[in-house]
Structure formats: structure tokens, C-alpha cells
Design an enzyme around this catalytic site. Structure first.
Site, PDB file in Angstrom:
ATOM      1  N   PHE A   1       0.837  -1.191   0.000  1.00 55.98           N
ATOM      2  CA  PHE A   1       0.000   0.000   0.000  1.00 55.98           C
ATOM      3  C   PHE A   1       0.879   1.249   0.000  1.00 55.98           C
ATOM      4  CE2 PHE A   1      -2.455   3.244   2.327  1.00 55.98           C
ATOM      5  CZ  PHE A   1      -3.625   3.258   1.595  1.00 55.98           C
TER       6      PHE A   1
ATOM      7  N   ASN B   1      -3.186   1.419  10.615  1.00 57.24           N
ATOM      8  CA  ASN B   1      -3.970   1.793   9.433  1.00 57.24           C
ATOM      9  C   ASN B   1      -4.369   0.489   8.759  1.00 57.24           C
ATOM     10  OD1 ASN B   1      -5.163   2.927   7.207  1.00 57.24           O
ATOM     11  ND2 ASN B   1      -3.253   3.551   6.234  1.00 57.24           N
ATOM     12  N   PRO B   2      -5.426  -0.161   9.258  1.00 59.89           N
ATOM     13  CA  PRO B   2      -5.804  -1.484   8.750  1.00 59.89           C
ATOM     14  C   PRO B   2      -6.653  -1.361   7.493  1.00 59.89           C
ATOM     15  CG  PRO B   2      -7.323  -0.827  10.457  1.00 59.89           C
ATOM     16  CD  PRO B   2      -6.332   0.306  10.319  1.00 59.89           C
TER      17      PRO B   2
END
Length: 287
Positions: free
Chosen positions: A88, A187-188
Site C-alpha cells: 500500500f 492503518n488497517p
């Protein structure tokens, strides 16, 4: 005006037509990357040194491939991180949450704070905390093998020996630290299954496992973070978890007083949208 600057102007128009949000910046970043200079030095590139690979990079960006995949790096606070397919790309809104965590840790009366970053991805949050909080010891958790590889590269380069990477599931991570941690941050993945991100850079290139949460509302991993934080934190320790702007109330309710949470707050990003929730584990035992 040099030949390269002329080409950057043409590339800017192409990127703007393709809907790229920051066409001039991206054209300059690609030009600087290809020619091995800073953006402020683009005017120094001689016409004879123009590299046609610039237009290959522009074509990739025109197709909405993330700029960070083209250049191989992303900026996060004071760090330049290696990123690419399989991890990400860290976002500016997450910098706000990291900044809150850094300020909170600095205000603690703890000489060497103990921090856990659940689902570290590229390692951006963990490394920022280690860089900006003197003597902080950070444990970064990442189960996905692709993201783990990127985090390992970045931690090797920037970790200062104070960031420890663990290939564990965030729901079961680090039982040896139960009751000892000063701050847990995450920050899942939180996008609901079936939702389609608007931006092609996210939809087509960010790994789906970093985007889509479990459960009908996508908040399965957020609930796992709450349980893990409740297990890891010492009394008085803090947790911060990111969410989508429309999920603020639901995430707020994930940290009830009956589970021992105090001072639960919705916090906003730079665009004044709800972006993350913070909470403190009470000194007393939960009901």
C-alpha cells in the site's frame, strides 16, 4: 527554456487530460527521477542529456499507474520510502495520525516508549515514530509476505535498530508484550467488501488485501485492532486507528467505556474529514 522543460510542459497537458490530480508535479517528479536530479535542478539538464525514458514514465502515469510505482519511492513525513507493487502506498492523511502519535509519545512521562504498529505495510508509521521520538522502541507487525518484504527493506535502511519487524497476524500479535505497550497504532484495511474505490491508482494498483476489510461493514480488522490494543496496552496507554471518513461513528463505538476505554475521540485529517479514532485504556479494570 530548456528542451526538458518544454517536454515537461507537454507532459503536464497530457497528464491533465488523463485526469491526473497533480499533473505538473508528477511530470516534474518523473523527469527528476529519470534524469537523476532534484526537481529544483531540472533546468540544469542539458538538451543533449534528455532521456526518452521520460516519456515512458509519462505514459505509465497517463494510464494512472501510481507515481510512486514509477519512481520506486514515496514520501512520508521526513522519510523517503521504497514502495512498489504488493504494498500500500502511504497517503498524506495517514501522516496526520502519525503526527498525533508522535506528539502523544513525546508528552508521555516515559523515557523509552514502547510502540506497536499493527499492519505496518511499507513501515511508514513505525519508521516515522522511531525517527521522531527519541529512544522509542517500535514493533511493526505485517503478515502479508509482499508488504513484509517492502517493510524489511525500509526498516533496514531507516530503522536505526529500534524498529523490529514481525510476520504475525495483527489479531494475535506479540503476546509477549501484553500489558506493556505505551501506544498501539494501525492503518488497517477498512473498505467494505463490494465497494469500489474511485481513484484508479487505488482500485487497480494497491493490493486488495490492504484495502478491503472483513465483515459487511469492512471493519473486521478495526475490531481486531481494538481487541489487540486492549490486550497489549498498559493502563493509561493509547491507541489510534485509521478509517474511512464515513466510518467515524462506527469506529468510535468500537471503543466502548464498558471495555475499559476512556477519552475516545474522532479526529480529522487535513481536509477536516473524520480520519482516525484515538482512545486511552483506563487505569481501572474494564467491566
Amino acid at each position: 527554456m530548456t528542451f526538458l522543460l518544454d517536454e515537461i510542459a507537454l507532459a503536464t497537458a497530457r497528464l491533465a487530460e488523463a485526469g491526473v490530480p497533480s499533473p505538473r508535479t508528477d511530470a516534474e517528479e518523473i523527469a527528476a527521477f529519470v534524469h537523476g536530479v532534484r526537481r529544483s535542478e531540472l533546468h540544469t539538464v542539458r538538451d543533449a542529456d534528455f532521456d526518452a525514458l521520460f516519456w515512458e514514465g509519462i505514459a505509465r502515469r497517463e494510464a494512472r499507474e501510481p507515481l510512486q510505482h514509477i519512481t520506486g519511492h514515496a514520501y512520508f513525513r521526513y522519510l523517503e520510502l521504497k514502495v512498489g507493487p504488493g504494498v500500500f502506498v502511504p497517503r498524506p492523511e495517514t501522516e496526520v495520525m502519525a503526527g498525533w502519535a508522535i506528539d502523544t509519545l513525546r508528552a508521555m512521562d516515559v523515557a523509552a516508549p514502547l510502540v506497536v504498529d499493527l499492519g505496518t505495510g511499507s513501515g511508514a508509521i513505525a519508521l516515522s515514530i522511531a525517527q521522531e521520538v527519541a529512544l522509542a522502541e517500535v514493533h511493526a507487525v505485517e503478515l502479508d509476505p509482499d508488504a513484509y518484504g517492502w517493510a524489511k527493506r525500509n526498516i533496514t535502511e531507516h530503522g536505526q535498530g529500534r524498529v523490529h519487524l514481525h510476520p504475525e497476524d495483527l489479531a494475535e500479535a506479540l503476546p509477549e508484550l501484553n500489558g506493556k505497550v505505551d501506544l498501539v497504532i494501525s492503518n488497517p484495511p477498512y473498505i467494505p467488501p463490494g465497494a469500489i474505490p474511485r481513484d484508479p491508482e487505488v482500485r487497480d494498483y494497491d493490493p486488495s488485501r490492504a484495502l478491503y476489510g472483513t465483515g459487511d461493514d469492512g471493519l473486521g480488522e478495526v475490531r481486531a485492532v481494538e481487541r489487540t490494543a486492549r490486550r497489549l496496552l498498559r493502563p493509561g496507554g493509547w491507541v489510534a486507528v485509521e478509517h474511512a471518513d464515513e466510518q467515524g461513528n462506527a469506529v468510535y463505538l468500537t471503543f466502548p467505556e464498558s471495555s475499559g476505554w476512556r477519552d475516545v475521540r474522532l479526529r480529522q485529517d487535513l481536509t477536516r474529514r473524520d480520519r482516525f479514532v484515538t482512545a486511552r485504556l483506563g487505569q481501572d479494570e474494564p467491566d
